[in-house]
Design a protein around this motif. Sequence first.
Motif, PDB file in Angstrom:
ATOM      1  N   GLN A  12      20.346  40.278  37.494  1.00  0.00           N
ATOM      2  CA  GLN A  12      20.144  40.599  36.164  1.00  0.00           C
ATOM      3  C   GLN A  12      19.639  39.285  35.378  1.00  0.00           C
ATOM      4  O   GLN A  12      19.355  39.783  34.252  1.00  0.00           O
ATOM      5  N   LEU A  13      19.661  38.069  35.673  1.00  0.00           N
ATOM      6  CA  LEU A  13      19.399  37.002  35.189  1.00  0.00           C
ATOM      7  C   LEU A  13      17.486  36.980  34.485  1.00  0.00           C
ATOM      8  O   LEU A  13      17.232  37.096  33.455  1.00  0.00           O
ATOM      9  N   LEU A  14      17.588  37.786  36.055  1.00  0.00           N
ATOM     10  CA  LEU A  14      15.596  37.668  35.455  1.00  0.00           C
ATOM     11  C   LEU A  14      15.232  39.532  35.010  1.00  0.00           C
ATOM     12  O   LEU A  14      14.416  39.371  34.301  1.00  0.00           O
ATOM     13  N   LEU A  15      15.973  39.914  34.288  1.00  0.00           N
ATOM     14  CA  LEU A  15      15.901  41.007  33.727  1.00  0.00           C
ATOM     15  C   LEU A  15      16.167  40.620  32.079  1.00  0.00           C
ATOM     16  O   LEU A  15      15.195  41.413  31.008  1.00  0.00           O
ATOM     17  N   ALA A  16      17.311  39.893  31.766  1.00  0.00           N
ATOM     18  CA  ALA A  16      17.073  39.201  30.630  1.00  0.00           C
ATOM     19  C   ALA A  16      16.412  38.528  29.911  1.00  0.00           C
ATOM     20  O   ALA A  16      15.651  38.464  29.486  1.00  0.00           O
ATOM     21  N   LEU A  17      15.925  37.901  31.084  1.00  0.00           N
ATOM     22  CA  LEU A  17      14.931  36.467  30.876  1.00  0.00           C
ATOM     23  C   LEU A  17      13.662  37.604  30.338  1.00  0.00           C
ATOM     24  O   LEU A  17      12.768  36.725  29.607  1.00  0.00           O
ATOM     25  N   SER A  18      13.426  38.989  30.807  1.00  0.00           N
ATOM     26  CA  SER A  18      12.025  39.645  30.343  1.00  0.00           C
ATOM     27  C   SER A  18      12.138  40.261  29.328  1.00  0.00           C
ATOM     28  O   SER A  18      11.503  40.907  28.864  1.00  0.00           O
ATOM     29  N   LEU A  19      12.968  39.831  28.670  1.00  0.00           N
ATOM     30  CA  LEU A  19      13.224  40.096  27.392  1.00  0.00           C
ATOM     31  C   LEU A  19      12.294  39.359  26.058  1.00  0.00           C
ATOM     32  O   LEU A  19      12.743  37.926  26.455  1.00  0.00           O
ATOM     33  N   PRO A  20      11.952  39.491  25.438  1.00  0.00           N
ATOM     34  CA  PRO A  20      11.486  38.627  24.259  1.00  0.00           C
ATOM     35  C   PRO A  20      12.118  37.761  23.576  1.00  0.00           C
ATOM     36  O   PRO A  20      12.167  36.414  23.369  1.00  0.00           O
ATOM     37  N   ALA A  21      13.859  38.690  22.895  1.00  0.00           N
ATOM     38  CA  ALA A  21      14.359  37.520  22.325  1.00  0.00           C
ATOM     39  C   ALA A  21      14.800  36.123  22.943  1.00  0.00           C
ATOM     40  O   ALA A  21      15.056  34.967  22.701  1.00  0.00           O
ATOM     41  N   HIS A  22      15.197  36.567  24.669  1.00  0.00           N
ATOM     42  CA  HIS A  22      16.078  35.315  25.805  1.00  0.00           C
ATOM     43  C   HIS A  22      15.067  34.564  26.380  1.00  0.00           C
ATOM     44  O   HIS A  22      15.355  33.416  26.002  1.00  0.00           O
ATOM     45  N   LEU A  23      13.971  34.929  26.852  1.00  0.00           N
ATOM     46  CA  LEU A  23      13.225  34.127  26.938  1.00  0.00           C
ATOM     47  C   LEU A  23      12.147  33.311  25.867  1.00  0.00           C
ATOM     48  O   LEU A  23      11.584  31.664  26.446  1.00  0.00           O
ATOM     49  N   ARG A  24      12.024  33.487  24.685  1.00  0.00           N
ATOM     50  CA  ARG A  24      11.576  32.843  23.342  1.00  0.00           C
ATOM     51  C   ARG A  24      12.366  31.513  22.905  1.00  0.00           C
ATOM     52  O   ARG A  24      12.213  31.224  22.692  1.00  0.00           O
ATOM     53  N   THR A  25      13.570  32.038  23.293  1.00  0.00           N
ATOM     54  CA  THR A  25      14.970  31.087  22.660  1.00  0.00           C
ATOM     55  C   THR A  25      14.192  29.841  23.361  1.00  0.00           C
ATOM     56  O   THR A  25      14.464  28.564  23.338  1.00  0.00           O
ATOM     57  N   LEU A  26      14.579  30.310  25.402  1.00  0.00           N
ATOM     58  CA  LEU A  26      14.434  29.066  26.037  1.00  0.00           C
ATOM     59  C   LEU A  26      12.439  28.241  26.313  1.00  0.00           C
ATOM     60  O   LEU A  26      12.866  27.181  26.268  1.00  0.00           O
ATOM     61  N   THR A  27      11.822  29.367  25.990  1.00  0.00           N
ATOM     62  CA  THR A  27      10.141  29.110  25.918  1.00  0.00           C
ATOM     63  C   THR A  27       9.591  28.607  24.395  1.00  0.00           C
ATOM     64  O   THR A  27       9.200  30.224  24.658  1.00  0.00           O
ATOM     65  N   PRO A  28      10.292  28.607  23.503  1.00  0.00           N
ATOM     66  CA  PRO A  28       9.356  29.162  22.670  1.00  0.00           C
ATOM     67  C   PRO A  28       7.945  28.471  22.561  1.00  0.00           C
ATOM     68  O   PRO A  28       6.909  29.171  21.705  1.00  0.00           O
ATOM     69  N   VAL A  29       7.161  27.871  23.109  1.00  0.00           N
ATOM     70  CA  VAL A  29       5.395  27.453  23.726  1.00  0.00           C
ATOM     71  C   VAL A  29       4.968  29.306  24.101  1.00  0.00           C
ATOM     72  O   VAL A  29       4.014  29.488  23.405  1.00  0.00           O
ATOM     73  N   LEU A  30       5.605  30.538  24.516  1.00  0.00           N
ATOM     74  CA  LEU A  30       5.202  31.343  24.677  1.00  0.00           C
ATOM     75  C   LEU A  30       5.456  32.464  23.737  1.00  0.00           C
ATOM     76  O   LEU A  30       4.971  33.500  23.663  1.00  0.00           O
ATOM     77  N   ALA A  31       5.759  32.225  22.500  1.00  0.00           N
ATOM     78  CA  ALA A  31       5.773  32.945  21.549  1.00  0.00           C
ATOM     79  C   ALA A  31       4.630  33.057  21.104  1.00  0.00           C
ATOM     80  O   ALA A  31       3.942  33.499  20.399  1.00  0.00           O
ATOM     81  N   ARG A  32       3.345  31.521  21.276  1.00  0.00           N
ATOM     82  CA  ARG A  32       2.649  31.475  20.911  1.00  0.00           C
ATOM     83  C   ARG A  32       1.683  32.102  21.162  1.00  0.00           C
ATOM     84  O   ARG A  32       0.389  32.093  20.971  1.00  0.00           O
TER      85      ARG A  32
END
Length: 96
Positions: A12-32
């Motif tokens: 469930q943690l991996l699936l939640a981190l695959s969503l843009p909102a959660h992953l971009r909050t933790l790693t803003p570099v990926l937003a670029r």
Amino acid sequence: MTGVVIALFVSQLLLALSLPAHLRTLTPVLARNPARFRRLALALRSIGYPLLTASAALAMVHWGPALGLTYWFGLFALTGLSAALGLEFLNRRHAR
């Protein structure tokens, strides 16, 4: 039982981190870099969904088919809540 809980929580943690909102909050570099984000999200989902299925199979092997699925759905809710609360804590911590 511990294996079922750990597999559920991690999936469930991996699936939640695959969503843009959660992953971009933790790693803003990926937003670029959207192409890199899509590859990472696909990798997280390709690990998360089989792990989720494996946790259901583990529960059915451990407790039997009917009781295993009943316990699995109960543990699904508990681990999902803990994963969501953990991500919310990390989001608020990074916002400071």
